[in-house]
Design an enzyme around this catalytic site. Structure first.
Site, PDB file in Angstrom:
ATOM      1  N   MET A   1       0.837  -1.201   0.000  1.00 10.14           N
ATOM      2  CA  MET A   1       0.000   0.000   0.000  1.00 10.14           C
ATOM      3  C   MET A   1       0.874   1.254   0.000  1.00 10.14           C
ATOM      4  SD  MET A   1      -3.415  -0.933   2.078  1.00 10.14           S
ATOM      5  CE  MET A   1      -2.803  -0.642   3.725  1.00 10.14           C
ATOM      6  N   GLY A   2       2.143   1.108  -0.385  1.00 12.03           N
ATOM      7  CA  GLY A   2       3.033   2.263  -0.465  1.00 12.03           C
ATOM      8  C   GLY A   2       3.553   2.691   0.893  1.00 12.03           C
TER       9      GLY A   2
ATOM     10  N   HIS B   1       9.134  -3.460   3.402  1.00 14.55           N
ATOM     11  CA  HIS B   1       8.792  -3.659   1.983  1.00 14.55           C
ATOM     12  C   HIS B   1      10.059  -3.962   1.166  1.00 14.55           C
ATOM     13  CE1 HIS B   1       5.559  -0.706   3.351  1.00 14.55           C
ATOM     14  NE2 HIS B   1       4.838  -1.716   2.925  1.00 14.55           N
TER      15      HIS B   1
ATOM     16  N   LYS C   1       4.944 -10.100   8.974  1.00 16.42           N
ATOM     17  CA  LYS C   1       4.374  -9.031   9.809  1.00 16.42           C
ATOM     18  C   LYS C   1       2.843  -9.140   9.847  1.00 16.42           C
ATOM     19  CE  LYS C   1       3.532  -4.966  11.606  1.00 16.42           C
ATOM     20  NZ  LYS C   1       2.681  -4.218  10.751  1.00 16.42           N
TER      21      LYS C   1
HETATM   22  P1  AMP Z   1       1.460  -2.951   3.472  1.00 16.97           P
HETATM   23  O1  AMP Z   1       2.019  -1.912   2.564  1.00 16.97           O
HETATM   24  O2  AMP Z   1       1.488  -2.561   4.915  1.00 16.97           O
HETATM   25  O3  AMP Z   1       0.141  -3.504   3.008  1.00 16.97           O
HETATM   26  O4  AMP Z   1       2.469  -4.172   3.403  1.00 16.97           O
HETATM   27  C1  AMP Z   1       2.839  -4.748   2.169  1.00 16.97           C
HETATM   28  C2  AMP Z   1       3.607  -6.010   2.428  1.00 16.97           C
HETATM   29  O5  AMP Z   1       4.777  -5.702   3.189  1.00 16.97           O
HETATM   30  C3  AMP Z   1       2.821  -7.045   3.241  1.00 16.97           C
HETATM   31  O6  AMP Z   1       3.055  -8.338   2.720  1.00 16.97           O
HETATM   32  C4  AMP Z   1       3.394  -6.885   4.615  1.00 16.97           C
HETATM   33  O7  AMP Z   1       3.305  -8.051   5.406  1.00 16.97           O
HETATM   34  C5  AMP Z   1       4.841  -6.553   4.304  1.00 16.97           C
HETATM   35  N1  AMP Z   1       5.448  -5.868   5.454  1.00 16.97           N
HETATM   36  C6  AMP Z   1       4.985  -4.763   6.078  1.00 16.97           C
HETATM   37  N2  AMP Z   1       5.762  -4.468   7.147  1.00 16.97           N
HETATM   38  C7  AMP Z   1       6.714  -5.426   7.206  1.00 16.97           C
HETATM   39  C8  AMP Z   1       7.810  -5.700   8.083  1.00 16.97           C
HETATM   40  N3  AMP Z   1       8.073  -4.921   9.129  1.00 16.97           N
HETATM   41  N4  AMP Z   1       8.579  -6.767   7.827  1.00 16.97           N
HETATM   42  C9  AMP Z   1       8.303  -7.586   6.768  1.00 16.97           C
HETATM   43  N5  AMP Z   1       7.303  -7.388   5.899  1.00 16.97           N
HETATM   44  C10 AMP Z   1       6.518  -6.325   6.113  1.00 16.97           C
END
Ligand code: AMP
Length: 288
Positions: free
Chosen positions: A30-31, A37, A149
């Site tokens: 989601m940016g 990421h 996460k």
């Molecule tokens: P989001 O942008 O928050 O929807 O996350 C996108 C992807 O990044 C998802 O698969 C999350 O699980 C992963 N992600 C977010 N934060 C972390 C983190 N601290 N460590 C590993 N992966 C992450």
């Protein structure tokens, strides 16, 4: 690096990569990109030849009183990060492109979608599975990379892929943390300095529980109380859930054995943080 705003433009890019025999990797986000990421992007670059990052703040996974409007958006900076990480293409559609007028179809993974985060965020996982299946169909990658996460999300997506025979492999990558243990999250930037200092309690609670299990505790209820007590030591922490569950079914565990999943959701003011840890329960020595 190419940037596609439409489904058609994105398809053209991946079709051409596929014709060149390239293995395609997908990193849905989601940016507001951070090191968590970036770890997924690097895993994708290692395993695949053409890496696609999607950046879309998906409205269908936010409840009516959630943070959709204030969710951080920084497309220009995200594109710079992707470019410097060697990403081949970014898909950054607008809402209209993903959910045009008359949109009607949703994907649901029953039971799992209603537990833990699904209990306090009704409809959240239905939005996640719907957008992720759409992204799978748009990009048609060979492998998709998700973070541990969001452990429940990864579990639900794996179930969806199995159930609907989606031709894609799922990789789940480890949680990236700040030096003080806080799991990286785009939502961490909502925290004021006092809340930020208290937020380390999530990882501390998980660590304490893990140590207790390693030292022989086998009672799920006692581990759950240890998690709760530790979190409550932070004065502004409000527990949404702090549970000890089966890593596959997410059902509560009483007698701990095999693999257990510790999962937390805690609010600081308007900010809800999640964290988790999987623990392998050591087998007790006979007579020990
Ligand atoms: P989001 O942008 O928050 O929807 O996350 C996108 C992807 O990044 C998802 O698969 C999350 O699980 C992963 N992600 C977010 N934060 C972390 C983190 N601290 N460590 C590993 N992966 C992450």
């Amino acid at each position: 690096m190419e940037v596609a705003k439409t489904v058609q433009a994105m398809r053209r890019l991946t079709n051409s990569a596929r014709r060149q025999g390239k293995k395609i990797g997908l990193v849905p986000t989601m940016g507001a990109l951070h090191a968590g990421h970036i770890s997924l992007i690097r895993a994708a670059r290692k395993e695949t030849d053409f890496v696609v990052v999607t950046i879309f703040v998906n409205p269908t996974q936010f409840g009516p009183n959630e943070d959709l409007d204030r969710y951080p958006r920084q497309l220009e900076k995200d594109l710079e990060i992707c470019d410097s990480e060697g990403v081949d293409a970014v898909f950054a559609p607008d809402n209209e492109e993903m959910y045009p007028k008359g949109y009607r179809t949703y994907v649901e993974v029953h039971e799992l979608q209603n537990l833990l985060c699904g209990a306090s965020r009704p409809g959240h996982f239905r939005g996640v599975t719907t957008v992720v299946l759409k992204l799978f169909n748009i990009v048609q990658a060979d492998v998709a990379f998700f973070g541990q996460k969001d452990g429940q999300q990864a579990l639900i997506i794996q179930q969806m892929v199995r159930d609907l025979n989606v031709p894609i492999e799922i990789r789940v990558c480890p949680i990236v943390r700040e030096p003080d243990g806080l799991a990286l999250s785009s939502r961490n930037q909502y925290l004021d300095p006092n809340q930020r200092a208290q937020a380390t309690v999530l990882h501390r609670a998980l660590e304490k529980a893990r140590q207790a299990i390693e030292h022989g505790e086998r009672d799920g209820g006692r581990i759950q109380r240890l998690l709760e007590e530790t979190i409550r030591s932070a004065p502004d922490a409000v527990i949404d859930y702090a549970v000890v569950v089966d890593p596959e079914t997410l059902q509560p565990l009483t007698a701990l054995d095999g693999k257990v999943y510790l999962a937390l959701a805690v609010r600081f003011g308007d900010t809800r943080l999640i964290d988790n840890m999987q623990v392998e329960v050591p087998t007790l020595r006979a007579g020990g």
